[in-house]
Design a protein around this motif. Structure first.
Motif, PDB file in Angstrom:
ATOM      1  N   TYR A 709       0.815  -1.215   0.000  1.00 46.01           N
ATOM      2  CA  TYR A 709       0.000   0.000   0.000  1.00 46.01           C
ATOM      3  C   TYR A 709       0.852   1.269   0.000  1.00 46.01           C
ATOM      4  O   TYR A 709       0.326   2.364  -0.108  1.00 46.01           O
ATOM      5  N   ALA A 713      -2.225   2.392  -4.818  1.00 42.32           N
ATOM      6  CA  ALA A 713      -3.148   3.371  -4.229  1.00 42.32           C
ATOM      7  C   ALA A 713      -4.571   2.834  -4.251  1.00 42.32           C
ATOM      8  O   ALA A 713      -5.165   2.660  -5.308  1.00 42.32           O
TER       9      ALA A 713
ATOM     10  N   MET B   1       8.986 -11.856  11.762  1.00 40.87           N
ATOM     11  CA  MET B   1       9.870 -11.199  12.721  1.00 40.87           C
ATOM     12  C   MET B   1      10.858 -12.224  13.267  1.00 40.87           C
ATOM     13  O   MET B   1      10.469 -13.344  13.587  1.00 40.87           O
ATOM     14  N   TYR B   2      12.115 -11.828  13.322  1.00 38.30           N
ATOM     15  CA  TYR B   2      13.114 -12.710  13.923  1.00 38.30           C
ATOM     16  C   TYR B   2      13.123 -12.493  15.432  1.00 38.30           C
ATOM     17  O   TYR B   2      12.753 -11.407  15.900  1.00 38.30           O
ATOM     18  N   LYS B  38       8.651  -6.836  11.225  1.00 34.93           N
ATOM     19  CA  LYS B  38       7.624  -7.818  10.860  1.00 34.93           C
ATOM     20  C   LYS B  38       7.830  -8.324   9.437  1.00 34.93           C
ATOM     21  O   LYS B  38       7.535  -9.470   9.131  1.00 34.93           O
ATOM     22  N   LEU B  39       8.323  -7.472   8.575  1.00 40.92           N
ATOM     23  CA  LEU B  39       8.583  -7.882   7.188  1.00 40.92           C
ATOM     24  C   LEU B  39       9.945  -8.566   7.045  1.00 40.92           C
ATOM     25  O   LEU B  39      10.360  -8.894   5.942  1.00 40.92           O
ATOM     26  N   ARG B  40      10.621  -8.751   8.172  1.00 38.52           N
ATOM     27  CA  ARG B  40      11.965  -9.354   8.195  1.00 38.52           C
ATOM     28  C   ARG B  40      12.983  -8.505   7.418  1.00 38.52           C
ATOM     29  O   ARG B  40      13.988  -9.022   6.926  1.00 38.52           O
ATOM     30  N   ALA B 179      -0.821   6.869  -2.820  1.00 37.61           N
ATOM     31  CA  ALA B 179      -0.898   5.530  -2.226  1.00 37.61           C
ATOM     32  C   ALA B 179      -0.608   5.587  -0.730  1.00 37.61           C
ATOM     33  O   ALA B 179      -1.448   5.277   0.092  1.00 37.61           O
ATOM     34  N   SER B 180       0.582   6.002  -0.368  1.00 35.85           N
ATOM     35  CA  SER B 180       1.009   5.934   1.031  1.00 35.85           C
ATOM     36  C   SER B 180       0.543   7.119   1.854  1.00 35.85           C
ATOM     37  O   SER B 180       0.458   7.038   3.069  1.00 35.85           O
ATOM     38  N   ARG B 181       0.288   8.196   1.191  1.00 39.43           N
ATOM     39  CA  ARG B 181      -0.035   9.480   1.821  1.00 39.43           C
ATOM     40  C   ARG B 181       1.126  10.057   2.638  1.00 39.43           C
ATOM     41  O   ARG B 181       0.941  10.994   3.403  1.00 39.43           O
ATOM     42  N   PHE B 182       2.314   9.480   2.498  1.00 38.77           N
ATOM     43  CA  PHE B 182       3.512  10.197   2.931  1.00 38.77           C
ATOM     44  C   PHE B 182       3.663  11.406   2.007  1.00 38.77           C
ATOM     45  O   PHE B 182       3.005  11.487   0.975  1.00 38.77           O
TER      46      PHE B 182
END
Lengths: 789, 263
Positions: A709, A713, B1-2, B38-40, B179-182
């Motif tokens: 995400y 979008a 996650m490790y 979490k995504l390693r 998409a991210s709104r960053f």
């Protein structure tokens, strides 16, 4: 129709299922756990195209907690995943159908292709072990664009598909089209890309497979829209298991949009492996896996030409489309850009000659299959975008050009195989015009201009074909499955009812809508009717839910079963009332001797059927439990007009949807609130496609660039206006409910309406043709290019 | 996650010592670190949780500046009467970060230590010429940001607070990635005694000051002046959501919008 039926049908009853969803007590696949359950993780290809030189899983097998590791080599005797529709090409040959192995064999063909299944005590141990599998990849050049894949010298993905061609297929009278173009007063030409989408159901795909050694039987809980189809394909085509030894349960499912129709590699591998390890195995896709491996949607490249006479009447439509199949043929991939696309190119119009040629190609991308609308949004986009362009070129108003070409006599045989049973296209257009206050548009545009905004309005008068049928015709066109639906009405001794339907609800509200149908027909309270679906162990063989078919086909099967229940009830009542069967009327929940006040309530008749003390046992079986299978005689044809209004900020390229009006004809409506909700969801997804969503692979590496995400979008609430939704009704003529279907309409009409509005807005700054999505960057670039031109 | 070892020190000194000894990562709100774990994608053996350190909390007016504790959550800053009264632009910026869940957990210190190229706080710190107070020293904004995900912080250095001088006028205008709104481009504009500062986030590998805009706005602090500036696209980010030319254009547009909202 009795008073009670009128009181239940057409009423916005609150959804029976929402209590459990809103209180977090729904049971989704990941909520279900089995004793001694293990965790499954798939090792996936990091490359878009590579030869598997070797796979060494020895370190993984020795890792802590690992139960087993399986690779493609272990799946001996397991067939590939089947495709459910055989398309025959213009060369008379069947489509190229390369193998689709459950776990990769010899090669990987897209990023995310499953290479190995690791089964371990915990998900973390399985993930740790997956990292210890040594795969020696010989990386090959990749191709991701469906047109590029067909070019000479493109990387060859399958030996069985030379030139990456799956098929070239055509529909329509080419000679008639050519002749019409030769005499046309005006020809409009347009090149279009229908952008590739990722489905993004809120619940990721998941499966729990359990093998029972005592019974030599399997149970699979899986996120499926059609558990019987899943079982049939898995047992008969892939694993060679007897069907009665496999129970497939699709419990609560959080959204499908097509992506959960298909038989996927993951659940197939899990079922197979559950016997090998003699342990239940659960796999739940992480969101990243959903992006990579859920079947994607759309991805067409099209050239279209429309011929008009001097009065703006359409003479002919010529369409050439290339469609992306992805790396392998998903379950219904082949019929989406053909049977469900080219047949819809007549739209709502009397265009007398249409020809469409479709070439489907393989690429190093995730498989592409049906996604909300499936072929029909693509067809609508072609028809409505080119009509918009033709209206601009000929100077005819958008609504007027459509009106000049509307079909007004029914049934109507189109030049692309379909027969529309009924419709009322003017009514929807007129109402949409009123709802959208089109008369006030010029003033709104002028006001927006004062604020520096470009305001535009766009139309889409779409049609769709729902309830794909009949089975024998579809079979002749290549379908490898039936298209009927099943329903069972089980009346309990005290008169309450459980309905077993082959349709599957994954957000549609069937538990309410179907209960309303039954309660209305039987004259009993809605609370006395429960609906069961999604379990091959409980329901009759059904085809599931896709293509907006549930009410028109599944609902009709229930009605047919209800008719049997009422017919039997009439016999029982005649006996109880000592009257002739022909004199018994059933109305408002009561069997009455015509012309008298002597009657038996539905519940009394039900009780008599199960406690048959005073009962014609010599002539009639006890019990009140009926099943019906219904195979429709035709598609249904929902249609309507959507009008979208946008404002473009030329400084930033931002497109704001300021108004969206949809007037749809879904035939008779059972629950208006649920229908409105379906339209809202569909329009939101259509606006998502047109404004925001786009699946992008890197052209060289084949890596998915929109794999989260952060880059893909999705539409959010603040991207959308408050929708104006209305309906007009022409009842379907060939099912007893008069229902047509509403699930996909929103996603079918809205992309074209929105893009036509964007083009209307941008005409002022010289932008001619912009593909979806109309994202800020792309709109801004289009404005800059137009300025330079 | 490790797997990793979690530490919960009770003092800044202990936290710094743990970071030095274990080579671990400091955990503030965890909105970037935990997601990466979490995504390693991140694999710290040790995580040092700063949430128990009272010295890192609190928002205070200190003379001509507002001091914000590093562990202040975005939501705390957005709703702070001190911030809203002295530098409303900061409260507005905080209110525009992520979504409500992120704002209720994410912290200003975590964001500044991470220095994501599309984060909002770096624009405010650089635009307002703030001072980053750590357990070791005071770092002026112009020396703090060193590049993509890089800052002046040493591995065992912990941000204690950030001191923002109160400007005459300031505002932040963000153009969100769809998409991210960053921030695809975020521009912080501040007018104060020493002059005009314009800080840009999202457009390049790290936050930067835009000299042409500062010069133009020093001459005339108006939206028209900002919009007239043609920003150089060289070195700006290129991705699916915006070319360098688009980002360069947006810097002027967002600067103009910030000037307008600064009043």
């Amino acid at each position: 129709m009795g008073a009670n039926e009128q009181g239940v049908i057409g009423k916005s009853i609150r959804r029976k299922e929402d209590g459990r969803f809103l209180t977090g007590t729904g049971q989704f696949t990941d909520d279900i756990n089995a004793a001694n359950q293990s965790a499954g993780v798939f090792l996936r290809s990091p490359h878009a195209h590579a030869r598997l030189r070797s796979i060494d899983a020895s370190r993984a097998k020795a890792a802590p907690g690992v139960v087993a590791v399986f690779t493609g080599a272990d799946l001996e005797g397991v067939n590939g995943l089947p495709c459910g529709w055989l398309i025959t090409g213009t060369d008379g040959k069947p489509m190229n159908e390369p193998p689709h192995p459950v776990l990769a064999q010899g090669k990987v063909r897209y990023v995310g292709d499953a290479v190995a299944l690791v089964v371990a005590e915990s998900i973390h141990q399985a993930k740790d072990a997956a990292e210890l599998i040594d795969v020696d990849y010989e990386v090959l050049p990749a191709v991701v664009n469906c047109v590029d894949a067909l070019k000479p010298g493109a990387p060859q993905i399958h030996d069985q598909a030379p030139g990456n061609r799956c098929y070239t297929w055509a529909l329509g009278d080419k000679a008639a089209v050519d002749a019409a173009f030769a005499k046309a007063a005006h020809v409009t030409k347009l090149d279009l890309v229908n952008n590739r989408l990722i489905p993004n159901a809120i619940e990721p795909r998941a499966a729990l497979a359990k093998y029972d050694r005592a019974e030599d039987a399997y149970t699979l809980w899986v996120t499926s829209q059609n558990p019987h189809v899943e079982r049939l394909l898995m047992t008969a085509f892939v694993l060679g298991l007897p069907e009665h030894k496999v129970r497939v349960i699709a419990p609560d499912v959080g959204g499908g949009f097509g992506s959960k129709i298909y038989l996927y590699a993951e659940e197939t591998a899990l079922v197979w492996a559950s016997k090998r390890v003699n342990r239940p195995i659960k796999w739940v896709a992480e969101r990243s896996e959903s992006f990579l491996t859920d079947a994607h949607g759309r991805d067409h490249v099209t050239h279209a030409e429309l011929a008009l006479d001097k009065d703006g009447k359409f003479l002919a439509l010529r369409v050439t489309t290339t469609a992306n199949m992805g790396a392998y043929l998903s379950t219904f991939a082949s019929c989406i850009p053909t049977i469900l696309y080219a047949t819809l190119l007549a739209g709502q119009y009397t265009t007398p000659a249409i020809h469409c040629e479709v070439t489907a190609s393989f690429t190093n991308t995730a498989p592409v299959d049906a996604y909300r609308g499936a072929g029909r949004p693509e067809a609508t986009y072609v028809v409505e975008r080119i009509i918009h362009q033709a209206a601009v070129e000929t100077g005819v108003a958008q609504d007027e050009l459509r009106r000049r070409n509307f079909i007004r006599t029914f049934p109507y045989q189109t030049p692309v195989a379909l027969t529309y049973d009924t419709g009322g296209y003017d009514a929807c257009l007129d109402e949409a015009n009123r709802m959208a206050d089109v008369a006030g548009f010029a003033a709104r545009k002028a006001e927006a201009a004062k604020r520096g905004k470009l305001r535009g309005i766009g139309y889409a008068s779409y049609i769709e074909a729902c309830g794909l049928a009949p089975s024998n015709v579809a079979g002749a066109l290549g379908a490898r499955a039936g298209l009927f639906e099943a329903g069972e009405v089980r009346v309990h001794p005290t008169g309450s009812v459980t309905v077993f339907t082959g349709s599957h609800s994954h957000g549609q509200g069937h538990e309410t809508t179907f209960a309303q149908v039954v309660a209305g027909r039987l004259g009993i309270p809605v609370e006395n009717v429960d609906v069961v679906h999604g379990d091959t162990g409980r329901i009759p063989f059904g085809m599931g839910t896709y293509g907006s078919r549930s009410l028109a086909v599944g609902g009709t099967a229930i009605v047919k079963a209800l008719e049997k229940v009422i017919a039997k009830g009439r016999k029982i009542a005649a006996h109880l009332l000592e009257a002739a069967e022909g004199d018994i009327e059933f109305k408002d929940g009561k069997f009455t001797v015509a012309g008298t006040d002597r009657s038996k309530a539905f519940g009394e008749v039900a009780l008599a059927a199960y406690v048959p003390h005073n009962y014609p046992l010599d002539k009639l079986e006890p019990g009140l439990n009926e099943t019906a299978f219904y195979d429709p005689t035709n598609f249904t044809y929902p249609a309507g007009t959507h009008i979208c209004e946008v404002e473009v900020d030329p400084d930033t390229g931002v497109v704001q949807v300021v108004q969206f009006a949809a007037c749809d004809d879904f035939g008779n409506i059972i629950n208006p609130m649920i229908v409105e909700g379906q339209v809202h969801g569909g329009v939101a997804q259509g606006i998502g496609q047109a404004l925001l969503e786009s699946c992008v692979y890197d052209a060289q590496s084949g890596q998915l660039l929109t794999g989260s995400y952060m880059d893909y979008a999705m539409p959010r609430a603040d991207d959308l206006p408050s929708f104006k939704v209305g309906t007009k009704v022409t009842p379907c003529t060939h099912n007893p409910l008069g229902a047509k279907g509403c699930g996909e309409a929103g996603a079918i009409g809205s992309p074209a309406a929105l893009m036509n509005a964007v083009h209307d807005a941008l005409a002022a700054v010289g932008v001619k043709n912009l593909d979806m999505p109309a994202s800020p960057h792309r709109v801004w670039q289009a404005i800059q290019s137009a300025k330079r031109a | 996650m490790y797997p990793f070892e979690l530490h919960r020190p009770a003092s800044i000194a202990d936290a710094a010592a743990l970071l030095a000894k274990t080579g671990g990562k400091a955990l503030a709100g965890g909105q970037s670190l935990v997601a990466a774990m979490k995504l390693r994608l991140a694999q710290p053996g040790h995580v040092v949780d700063l949430s128990g350190l009272a010295e890192l909390k609190g928002i205070r007016r200190e003379g001509d500046a507002v001091s914000i504790g590093a562990m202040s959550r975005h939501a705390d800053i957005a709703s702070s009467d001190v911030v809203k009264g002295a530098i409303p632009a900061l409260a507005a910026l905080a209110e525009g970060i992520g979504d409500r869940q992120v704002r209720n957990v994410g912290t200003i210190g975590g964001s500044l230590a991470n220095n994501d190229p599309a984060a909002d706080w770096p624009a405010a710190v650089l635009g307002l010429n703030a001072t980053v107070h750590t357990n070791k020293r005071k770092v002026p904004a112009d020396e703090y940001f060193r590049g993509m995900y890089e800052t002046a912080l040493a591995d065992d250095e912990i941000i204690v607070s950030v001191s923002f001088p109160v400007p005459k006028k300031a505002a932040y205008a963000k153009f969100p990635n769809p998409a991210s709104r960053f921030a695809l481009v975020g521009v912080f504009v501040a007018l104060s005694g020493p002059g005009v500062r314009v800080a840009v986030t999202g457009a390049a590998s790290s936050v930067f000051r835009c000299k042409p805009l500062e010069d133009a706005l020093a001459r005339s602090f108006t939206a028209a002046a900002a919009k007239a500036v043609k920003v150089d696209a060289a070195g700006l980010n290129a991705d699916l959501h915006g070319s360098p030319a688009y980002r360069a254009h947006l810097v002027s547009v967002m600067a103009a919008r910030a000037v307008t909202s600064a009043g």
